[in-house]
Scaffold this active site. Structure first.
Site, short mmCIF file in Angstrom:
data_model
loop_
_atom_site.label_atom_id
_atom_site.label_comp_id
_atom_site.label_asym_id
_atom_site.label_seq_id
_atom_site.Cartn_x
_atom_site.Cartn_y
_atom_site.Cartn_z
N LYS A 109 0.67 -1.16 0.13
CA LYS A 109 0.01 -0.14 -0.12
C LYS A 109 0.87 1.13 0.08
O LYS A 109 0.69 2.15 -0.73
CB LYS A 109 -0.87 0.02 1.25
CG LYS A 109 -2.19 0.76 1.05
CD LYS A 109 -2.97 0.60 2.41
CE LYS A 109 -2.35 0.69 3.63
NZ LYS A 109 -2.08 -0.55 4.44
N THR A 137 3.92 1.46 -0.93
CA THR A 137 4.49 1.43 -2.36
C THR A 137 3.72 1.94 -3.37
O THR A 137 4.31 2.79 -4.01
CB THR A 137 4.82 0.31 -2.58
OG1 THR A 137 5.55 -0.53 -1.67
CG2 THR A 137 5.90 -0.20 -3.92
N ARG A 172 2.15 8.06 7.14
CA ARG A 172 2.70 7.81 8.61
C ARG A 172 3.77 7.71 8.81
O ARG A 172 4.68 7.29 7.88
CB ARG A 172 1.65 6.76 9.05
CG ARG A 172 0.15 7.18 9.31
CD ARG A 172 -0.83 5.83 9.58
NE ARG A 172 -0.45 4.95 8.52
CZ ARG A 172 -0.31 3.78 8.87
NH1 ARG A 172 -0.82 3.03 10.08
NH2 ARG A 172 -0.50 2.63 7.88
N LYS A 223 7.05 -6.86 10.09
CA LYS A 223 6.13 -6.13 8.79
C LYS A 223 6.99 -5.50 8.11
O LYS A 223 6.96 -5.22 6.81
CB LYS A 223 5.05 -5.50 9.33
CG LYS A 223 4.04 -5.25 8.21
CD LYS A 223 2.92 -4.11 8.61
CE LYS A 223 2.53 -3.29 7.51
NZ LYS A 223 3.46 -2.14 7.41
N ALA A 264 -3.80 0.89 12.56
CA ALA A 264 -5.28 0.99 12.15
C ALA A 264 -5.80 -0.13 12.97
O ALA A 264 -7.00 -0.01 12.76
CB ALA A 264 -5.18 0.79 10.79
N PHE A 271 -3.42 -0.73 7.21
CA PHE A 271 -4.18 -2.07 6.81
C PHE A 271 -5.25 -1.81 5.76
O PHE A 271 -5.24 -1.28 4.87
CB PHE A 271 -4.54 -2.65 8.50
CG PHE A 271 -3.43 -3.01 9.18
CD1 PHE A 271 -2.27 -3.86 8.73
CD2 PHE A 271 -3.24 -2.55 10.44
CE1 PHE A 271 -1.26 -4.05 9.47
CE2 PHE A 271 -2.27 -2.87 11.30
CZ PHE A 271 -1.29 -3.69 10.76
N PHE A 298 3.71 -8.14 -8.81
CA PHE A 298 4.82 -8.90 -8.17
C PHE A 298 5.57 -9.83 -9.23
O PHE A 298 4.77 -10.05 -10.33
CB PHE A 298 4.54 -9.80 -6.94
CG PHE A 298 4.71 -9.21 -5.66
CD1 PHE A 298 3.57 -8.40 -5.45
CD2 PHE A 298 5.50 -9.33 -4.76
CE1 PHE A 298 3.51 -7.70 -4.12
CE2 PHE A 298 5.61 -8.63 -3.44
CZ PHE A 298 4.58 -7.87 -3.39
N TRP A 343 6.95 -0.74 -8.03
CA TRP A 343 8.15 -1.29 -7.27
C TRP A 343 9.23 -1.50 -8.08
O TRP A 343 10.17 -0.96 -7.81
CB TRP A 343 7.50 -2.69 -6.78
CG TRP A 343 8.61 -3.07 -5.74
CD1 TRP A 343 8.75 -2.83 -4.27
CD2 TRP A 343 9.67 -4.05 -6.17
NE1 TRP A 343 9.81 -3.64 -3.74
CE2 TRP A 343 10.40 -4.27 -4.70
CE3 TRP A 343 10.13 -4.80 -7.30
CZ2 TRP A 343 11.51 -5.39 -4.82
CZ3 TRP A 343 11.10 -5.48 -7.10
CH2 TRP A 343 11.92 -5.76 -6.14
P1 ADP Z 1 1.96 -2.13 3.02
O1 ADP Z 1 1.86 -0.66 3.12
O2 ADP Z 1 0.88 -2.75 2.55
O3 ADP Z 1 2.43 -2.40 4.51
P2 ADP Z 1 4.59 -1.64 1.81
O4 ADP Z 1 4.33 -0.87 0.53
O5 ADP Z 1 5.28 -1.42 3.01
O6 ADP Z 1 3.25 -2.60 2.37
O7 ADP Z 1 5.40 -3.11 1.26
C1 ADP Z 1 5.78 -4.04 1.90
C2 ADP Z 1 6.78 -4.72 1.46
O8 ADP Z 1 6.82 -5.46 0.15
C3 ADP Z 1 8.07 -3.93 1.02
O9 ADP Z 1 9.44 -4.41 1.62
C4 ADP Z 1 8.28 -3.86 -0.19
O10 ADP Z 1 9.47 -3.37 -0.93
C5 ADP Z 1 7.58 -5.07 -0.75
N1 ADP Z 1 6.93 -4.80 -2.11
C6 ADP Z 1 5.90 -4.19 -2.20
N2 ADP Z 1 5.45 -4.21 -3.64
C7 ADP Z 1 6.48 -4.85 -4.10
C8 ADP Z 1 6.19 -5.41 -5.53
N3 ADP Z 1 5.39 -5.25 -6.42
N4 ADP Z 1 7.36 -6.45 -5.87
C9 ADP Z 1 8.04 -6.83 -4.81
N5 ADP Z 1 8.16 -6.43 -3.34
C10 ADP Z 1 7.20 -5.57 -2.99
#
Ligand code: ADP
Length: 552
Positions: A67, A69, A90, A101, A269, A297, A377, A406
Site C-alpha cells: 500500500k 509502495t 504515516r 512487517k 489501524a 491495513f 509482483f 515497485w
Molecule cells: P504495506 O504498506 O501494504 O504494508 P509496503 O508498501 O510497506 O506494504 O510494502 C511491504 C514490502 O513489500 C516492502 O518491503 C516492499 O518492498 C515489498 N513490495 C511491495 N510491492 C512489491 C512488489 N510489487 N514487488 C516486490 N516487492 C514488493
C-alpha cells in the site's frame, strides 16, 4: 537490489529544493540536516480546489501488500504528469521495523528517502510522544504517592505506560514495589506508542491550542467514587503539550523521484485510528493540488476510520479511493499456503477475490469513486493479472490497473494516475456511514454490517458494564474506533477471504476523550504486539563506517 540498497543508491535533492516545489521558502521550514525538515506552522494556502486521494487495501497477509509502495508510486506518477503533488504518509513505528512487517517507506523504486532515517527515529516524534506519554504516567503515580488529593483509585488507572517496541513481557506489569519511598504498588502495563491516546490526539489536533485542549480532556482513570479523573484535574496539560511542541510540526522528505512527501503521525489501524495527522493532510492540501495519502491495513480498518473518524475533523472527504490488491494476497485469502504463493493458481485467486469485492463494496458505499490498483509482483503470471483485472471490471464494475511502481517508480502507475485525476474531478457525493447521534452499539452494528459484512455485535460482560458508565457520563454517542485483527474482516484472524454471518465480540471499551472516540477492543486483539520467532532485527547490522544492512 533490495529496498535499502535502492534507497542508498538514490541521490537526494536538497530539502530546500523539495520545499520549493510546494512554494515553501527556506525560512518556512526547520531543517534537520540536508534532506529532512519540519514544516513551520501554521501552513497557509488555498486548499479549496485541491484533490485528496486515499489509498487503502484488501486485508493484508503477513508480508504486507504494498500500500505504501503504491501510494508513493502514484504520487510519483502524478508528478511525472506535471501535477503539483504531495504525498502524505504515516511515520514508521520501531515495533514492526524490528519485528515482522517492515518499515513504512514504500519499496523498490517507489520509496521515500532516506529510508534508514525515516524508519529509525526520524525527527524524534515517536520518542517525544513516548516521553510525553510516560511523563503523564509518572505524574499520575506521583500524585497518588504524594497524598492523592484527587482520590484516584490505583486499581482504576486506565492510563498505561508506552514504549515503541514490540515487547510482550510488558503487557502486564506491577509497579511501585520497594517500600514507602518507591510509590504505591499497583497493576500496570505497556501499550506500543502508536496505540497511545497522545498519538491519536497529535493526529487529530488542528493546532497547538487544540492539542492542549484535547490533552486536558484525557481520562486517566477513576476515583474511589467511580468519577472520571482527567489531565485537567491533574493540572499537567500544559507540561504534556510542551513536550510535543516540535512533534506537532509535519516532517518533509522526498521520494526517489524527488516528489515532496509529508510524513507525520503513525497510529496503527488495528489498535488505533490508523491515519496520518490532520495537520499534515491539511498542510499538504494547502500546498499542493493533489494529495495522495494512505490509511493503515485494509479498508475495513484504516479505510473506515479515515472516513468516519478523520474526515469529520479534517473537514474534507476523499475525492477518490484507490484499493491496492495483489495476486499473492488474494491467493492467500483463497486458501493458498504462504510458501506456495509464487505458483500460478487461478482457482484460489478467484476464491480470494471475494475479499477484494467486500472492500470495493464497502468503500463504494461512501459515495466516492473507487479504483483498484493491482500491485504486480514478478511471480504473478499474465493469466493471473488478466483474470483479476477482468473480474474487477466485469463483476465489480470499477476500473482496475496493473501497476508496476515497485520495479518502475512513477512510470509504473501512469494509467492509474490518469484515472485517479479523472475520478477526482467528479462531483463529490460523500455519504457518512453513521449519524453522529447514533449510540455506540448502533455505530458498531453499522460498521460490522456495512463494512465487515458480518451480522451483529455482542458485548461481553465488562463492555456491557462500561456502556452503562458511558451513558451516565454522556460518552455513548462518540465515534467508535474499532480495535480488530487486520487479517480478517471478522474478529477471528484465521477467517480469511470473505466470511459471512459472523458476530463481532467486544471485550471491553477504552474511553479516549482527548482523541474524541471510544475504542472497542474486539476478539483477542492486543495493544502491545510481540516479536516473532525470527524478528527482522536478527538480519540487521551497521558497520564501522555507519553503513546499514538488512533493513528490508
Ligand atoms: P504495506 O504498506 O501494504 O504494508 P509496503 O508498501 O510497506 O506494504 O510494502 C511491504 C514490502 O513489500 C516492502 O518491503 C516492499 O518492498 C515489498 N513490495 C511491495 N510491492 C512489491 C512488489 N510489487 N514487488 C516486490 N516487492 C514488493
Amino acid at each position: 537490489m533490495n529496498d535499502i540498497e535502492i534507497s542508498q543508491a538514490a541521490t537526494e535533492a536538497p530539502i530546500t529544493e523539495i520545499a520549493g516545489k510546494l512554494d515553501l521558502s527556506a525560512d518556512q521550514i526547520e531543517q534537520y540536516g540536508a534532506v529532512k525538515a519540519k514544516i513551520k506552522l501554521p501552513v497557509t494556502g488555498d486548499a479549496s480546489t485541491s484533490k485528496l486521494i486515499l489509498v487503502t487495501s484488501i486485508n493484508p497477509t503477513p508480508a504486507g501488500e504494498g500500500k505504501s509502495t503504491v501510494t508513493v508510486g502514484l504520487g510519483d506518477a502524478l508528478q511525472r504528469q506535471g501535477k503539483k503533488v504531495a504525498i502524505a504518509l504515516r511515520e514508521p513505528s520501531l515495533g514492526p521495523v524490528m519485528g515482522i512487517k517492515g518499515g513504512a517507506t514504500g519499496g523498490g523504486y517507489a520509496q521515500v528517502i532516506p529510508m534508514e532515517d525515516i524508519n529509525l527515529h526520524f525527527t524524534g516524534d515517536m520518542g517525544a510522544l513516548t516521553e510525553a506519554h510516560d511523563t503523564l504516567s509518572a505524574l499520575i503515580d506521583n500524585h497518588i504517592q504524594q497524598g492523592n488529593e484527587l482520590n484516584i483509585d490505583p486499581r482504576q488507572v486506565i492510563w498505561k505506560r508506552v514504549i515503541d517496541i514490540n515487547d510482550r513481557a510488558l503487557r502486564q506489569t506491577v509497579i511501585g514495589l520497594g517500600g514507602r519511598t518507591s510509590g504505591i504498588p499497583r497493576q500496570d502495563g505497556f501499550d506500543i506508542t502508536v496505540a497511545s491516546e497522545l498519538m491519536a490526539i497529535l493526529c487529530l489536533s488542528k493546532d497547538l491550542a487544540d492539542l492542549k485542549a484535547r490533552i486536558n480532556k484525557i481520562v486517566i482513570g477513576y476515583t474511589y467514587d467511580k468519577d472520571p479523573v482527567t489531565v485537567a484535574d491533574l493540572k499537567v496539560g500544559g507540561a504534556i503539550a510542551l513536550l510535543l511542541k516540535d512533534a506537532i510540526k509535519p516532517n518533509l522528505v522526498q521520494t526517489i523521484e524527488h516528489t515532496p512527501a509529508i510524513i507525520h503521525g503513525g497510529p496503527f489501524a488495528n489498535i488505533a485510528h490508523g491515519c496520518n495527522s490532520v495537520i499534515a493532510t491539511k498542510s499538504a492540501l494547502a500546498l499542493a493540488n493533489y494529495v495522495v495519502t494512505e490509511s493503515g491495513f485494509g479498508a475495513d480498518l484504516g479505510g473506515e476510520k479515515f472516513m468516519d473518524i478523520k474526515t469529520p475533523v479534517l473537514g474534507k472527504t476523499p475525492d477518490a479511493v484507490v484499493i491496492v490488491a495483489t495476486v499473492r494476497a488474494l491467493k492467500y485469502n483463497g486458501g493458498v499456503d504462504k510458501n506456495n504463493l509464487q505458483e500460478e493458481n487461478l482457482a484460489a485467486l478467484a476464491t480470494g477475490s471475494e475479499n477484494l469485492k467486500r472492500h470495493v463494496t464497502s468503500m463504494s458505499r461512501y459515495g466516492v469513486p473507487v479504483i483498484v490498483a493491482v500491485n504486480r509482483f514478478t511471480s504473478d503470471t499474465d493469466a493471473e493479472i488478466d483474470q483479476l483485472l477482468a473480474y474487477v471490471k466485469d463483476e465489480l464494475h470499477v476500473q482496475a490497473f496493473d501497476t508496476t511502481v515497485w520495479a518502475n517508480g512513477g512510470g509504473g502507475a501512469l494509467d492509474l494516475a490518469d484515472a485517479v485525476v479523472a475520478a477526482a474531478d467528479e462531483p463529490s457525493t460523500f455519504k457518512p456511514l453513521y449519524d453522529s447521534d447514533d449510540d455506540l452499539v448502533t455505530k458498531m452494528t453499522k460498521i460490522v454490517q456495512n463494512i465487515y459484512g458480518g451480522r451483529d455485535v455482542e458485548l461481553e460482560p465488562k463492555a456491557k458494564r462500561q456502556l452503562k458508565t458511558f451513558q451516565k457520563q454522556g460518552w455513548d454517542k462518540l465515534p467508535v474506533c474499532m480495535a480488530k485483527t487486520q487479517y480478517s474482516l471478522s474478529d477471528n484472524a484465521k477467517a480469511l477471504g470473505a466470511p459471512t454471518e459472523f458476530t463481532i465480540h467486544v471485550r471491553e471499551f477504552v474511553p479516549k476523550l482527548g482523541a474524541g472516540f471510544i475504542v472497542a477492543m474486539t476478539g483477542n486483539v492486543l495493544t502491545m504486539p510481540g516479536l516473532p520467532k525470527h524478528p527482522a532485527a536478527l538480519d540487521m547490522d551497521i558497520d564501522a563506517d555507519g553503513k546499514i544492512t538488512g533493513l528490508f
